[in-house]
Enzyme design. Structure first.
Site, PDB file in Angstrom:
ATOM      1  CG  ASN A  71      -1.842   1.128   1.299  1.00 49.56           C
ATOM      2  OD1 ASN A  71      -1.432   2.259   1.046  1.00 49.56           O
ATOM      3  ND2 ASN A  71      -3.089   0.893   1.642  1.00 49.56           N
ATOM      4  CG  HIS A 122       0.985   6.089   4.828  1.00 50.64           C
ATOM      5  ND1 HIS A 122       0.074   7.089   5.117  1.00 50.64           N
ATOM      6  CD2 HIS A 122       0.469   4.960   5.365  1.00 50.64           C
ATOM      7  CE1 HIS A 122      -0.928   6.579   5.810  1.00 50.64           C
ATOM      8  NE2 HIS A 122      -0.709   5.294   5.967  1.00 50.64           N
ATOM      9  CG  HIS A 171      -8.175   4.340   0.681  1.00 49.27           C
ATOM     10  ND1 HIS A 171      -8.404   4.147   2.025  1.00 49.27           N
ATOM     11  CD2 HIS A 171      -9.356   4.738   0.162  1.00 49.27           C
ATOM     12  CE1 HIS A 171      -9.673   4.420   2.294  1.00 49.27           C
ATOM     13  NE2 HIS A 171     -10.272   4.793   1.181  1.00 49.27           N
ATOM     14  NE  ARG A 214      -9.309   8.670   3.780  1.00 49.50           N
ATOM     15  CZ  ARG A 214      -9.582   7.833   4.802  1.00 49.50           C
ATOM     16  NH1 ARG A 214      -8.839   6.768   5.014  1.00 49.50           N
ATOM     17  NH2 ARG A 214     -10.568   8.082   5.614  1.00 49.50           N
ATOM     18  NE  ARG A 230      -7.699  11.689   4.931  1.00 53.43           N
ATOM     19  CZ  ARG A 230      -8.306  11.239   6.022  1.00 53.43           C
ATOM     20  NH1 ARG A 230      -7.660  10.453   6.863  1.00 53.43           N
ATOM     21  NH2 ARG A 230      -9.545  11.576   6.292  1.00 53.43           N
ATOM     22  CD  GLU A 233      -6.817  -0.131   0.873  1.00 54.28           C
ATOM     23  OE1 GLU A 233      -6.936   0.968   1.464  1.00 54.28           O
ATOM     24  OE2 GLU A 233      -6.036  -1.000   1.234  1.00 54.28           O
ATOM     25  CB  THR A 251      -9.503   2.073   6.697  1.00 53.18           C
ATOM     26  OG1 THR A 251      -9.125   2.703   5.484  1.00 53.18           O
ATOM     27  CG2 THR A 251     -10.874   1.490   6.572  1.00 53.18           C
ATOM     28  CD  GLU A 253      -7.236  -5.895   2.893  1.00 51.09           C
ATOM     29  OE1 GLU A 253      -7.320  -5.771   1.659  1.00 51.09           O
ATOM     30  OE2 GLU A 253      -6.563  -5.149   3.624  1.00 51.09           O
ATOM     31  CG  HIS A 289      -5.686  -1.441   9.465  1.00 52.84           C
ATOM     32  ND1 HIS A 289      -6.157  -0.414   8.684  1.00 52.84           N
ATOM     33  CD2 HIS A 289      -5.410  -0.906  10.652  1.00 52.84           C
ATOM     34  CE1 HIS A 289      -6.199   0.693   9.393  1.00 52.84           C
ATOM     35  NE2 HIS A 289      -5.734   0.425  10.593  1.00 52.84           N
TER      36      HIS A 289
HETATM   37  N1  PXP Z   1      -5.900  -2.782   3.986  1.00 52.89           N
HETATM   38  C1  PXP Z   1      -6.842  -1.810   4.074  1.00 52.89           C
HETATM   39  C2  PXP Z   1      -8.224  -2.135   3.613  1.00 52.89           C
HETATM   40  C3  PXP Z   1      -6.537  -0.530   4.552  1.00 52.89           C
HETATM   41  O1  PXP Z   1      -7.487   0.410   4.626  1.00 52.89           O
HETATM   42  C4  PXP Z   1      -5.210  -0.249   4.946  1.00 52.89           C
HETATM   43  C5  PXP Z   1      -4.873   1.106   5.462  1.00 52.89           C
HETATM   44  O2  PXP Z   1      -4.940   2.030   4.425  1.00 52.89           O
HETATM   45  C6  PXP Z   1      -4.249  -1.270   4.817  1.00 52.89           C
HETATM   46  C7  PXP Z   1      -4.620  -2.517   4.358  1.00 52.89           C
HETATM   47  C8  PXP Z   1      -2.818  -1.039   5.143  1.00 52.89           C
HETATM   48  O3  PXP Z   1      -2.664  -0.742   6.490  1.00 52.89           O
HETATM   49  P1  PXP Z   1      -1.239  -0.280   7.033  1.00 52.89           P
HETATM   50  O4  PXP Z   1      -0.891   0.973   6.330  1.00 52.89           O
HETATM   51  O5  PXP Z   1      -1.467  -0.135   8.488  1.00 52.89           O
HETATM   52  O6  PXP Z   1      -0.259  -1.399   6.694  1.00 52.89           O
END
Ligand code: PXP
Length: 251
Positions: A12, A15, A52, A54, A58, A79, A110, A160, A201
């Site tokens: 993901n 960030h 994602h 959003r 953001r 996402e 999330t 998921e 997550h």
């Molecule tokens: N899966 C989903 C559905 C999420 O919303 C997120 C957070 O954006 C993640 C995975 C990844 O989480 P993390 O950034 O804490 O590894």
């Protein structure tokens, strides 16, 4: 002995865009570039790229999603919330997979799973439209038997499982064991119902091995810990380190 299938890693990259937006918000350029990050993750062996989009844009913005669609060679997992604007974008961009997630503007990331049981009709309609466009659908849910059963009724291809509770309680052995058992039970139930099981997550290089008691996992979506480690090691090494750890999954 048959080899167990490899546990896949979807990185993901939200960030990476968070850091860019901290300096370049509202500008049509800026660094670091999440699309370049996706290239590096794939070169390091990631099996997919997750982002994602959003509603408040953001971190990831629309142009990122379109460029990712052009560049990603593995699998693009988008996402998103089940809202008309974002569903319309997904139908045009055509990621390989959409993971439907709940979204509240106030949250930092999330926080909870989707209430699939409470939105079965709307989610089934969106699932149908996305599948008709050739896009697989995943539902981000808490490891709760009612939500798993509802996901099967909606007809999604994946769930998921939300590992946020597991990550939060990791430091407390009794609570951690309870969370692992909830995840394992949900994974078994989903598998029996014909759903493929992803998870994500809050997963990181320390807590991950405790997840190996959860069967049937196909793919993990991991973002924050990889991007955090990348600050010190570089992104390629951070992805390689995560893949090396994931090779320990017994299948
Ligand atoms: N899966 C989903 C559905 C999420 O919303 C997120 C957070 O954006 C993640 C995975 C990844 O989480 P993390 O950034 O804490 O590894």
């Amino acid at each position: 002995m048959p080899l167990s299938p490899v546990l896949k890693l979807g990185v993901n990259i939200d960030h990476v865009a968070t850091v860019r937006e901290a300096r370049y918000r509202g500008r049509p350029f800026g660094e670091p570039d999440p699309v370049e990050a996706a290239r590096v993750c794939e070169a390091a062996g990631a099996h997919g790229i997750t982002c994602h989009l959003r509603e408040d844009r953001r971190h990831i913005v629309d142009r990122d999603v379109w460029r990712l669609r052009e560049v990603v060679r593995t699998r693009l997992n988008l996402e998103m919330a089940n809202t008309p604007e974002i569903v319309d974008i997904a139908l045009r961009v055509r990621p390989d997979i959409v993971c439907l997630v709940p979204e509240r503007r106030q949250e930092i990331t999330t926080e909870g799973g989707l209430d699939v049981a409470g939105q079965e009709v709307a989610l089934t309609e969106t699932r149908r439209r996305l599948n008709a466009a050739g896009i697989a659908v995943s539902l981000f849910i808490a490891p709760d038997p009612a939500q798993v059963a509802a996901a099967a009724r909606v007809g999604s291809q994946f769930v998921e499982l939300h590992t946020g509770g597991f990550a939060e309680h990791f430091a407390d052995p009794a609570a951690r064991a309870r969370e692992v058992e909830r995840l394992a039970a949900a994974a078994r139930q989903a598998h029996e119902l014909g759903l493929r099981v992803n998870a994500g997550h809050g997963l990181n290089y320390v807590n991950l091995p405790a997840l190996w008691a959860v069967p049937h996992l196909v793919e993990l979506n991991i973002g924050h810990s990889i991007v955090s480690r990348a600050v010190f090691t570089g992104l390629e090494q951070a992805v390689r380190d995560m893949l090396a750890l994931m090779a320990g999954y017994p299948g």
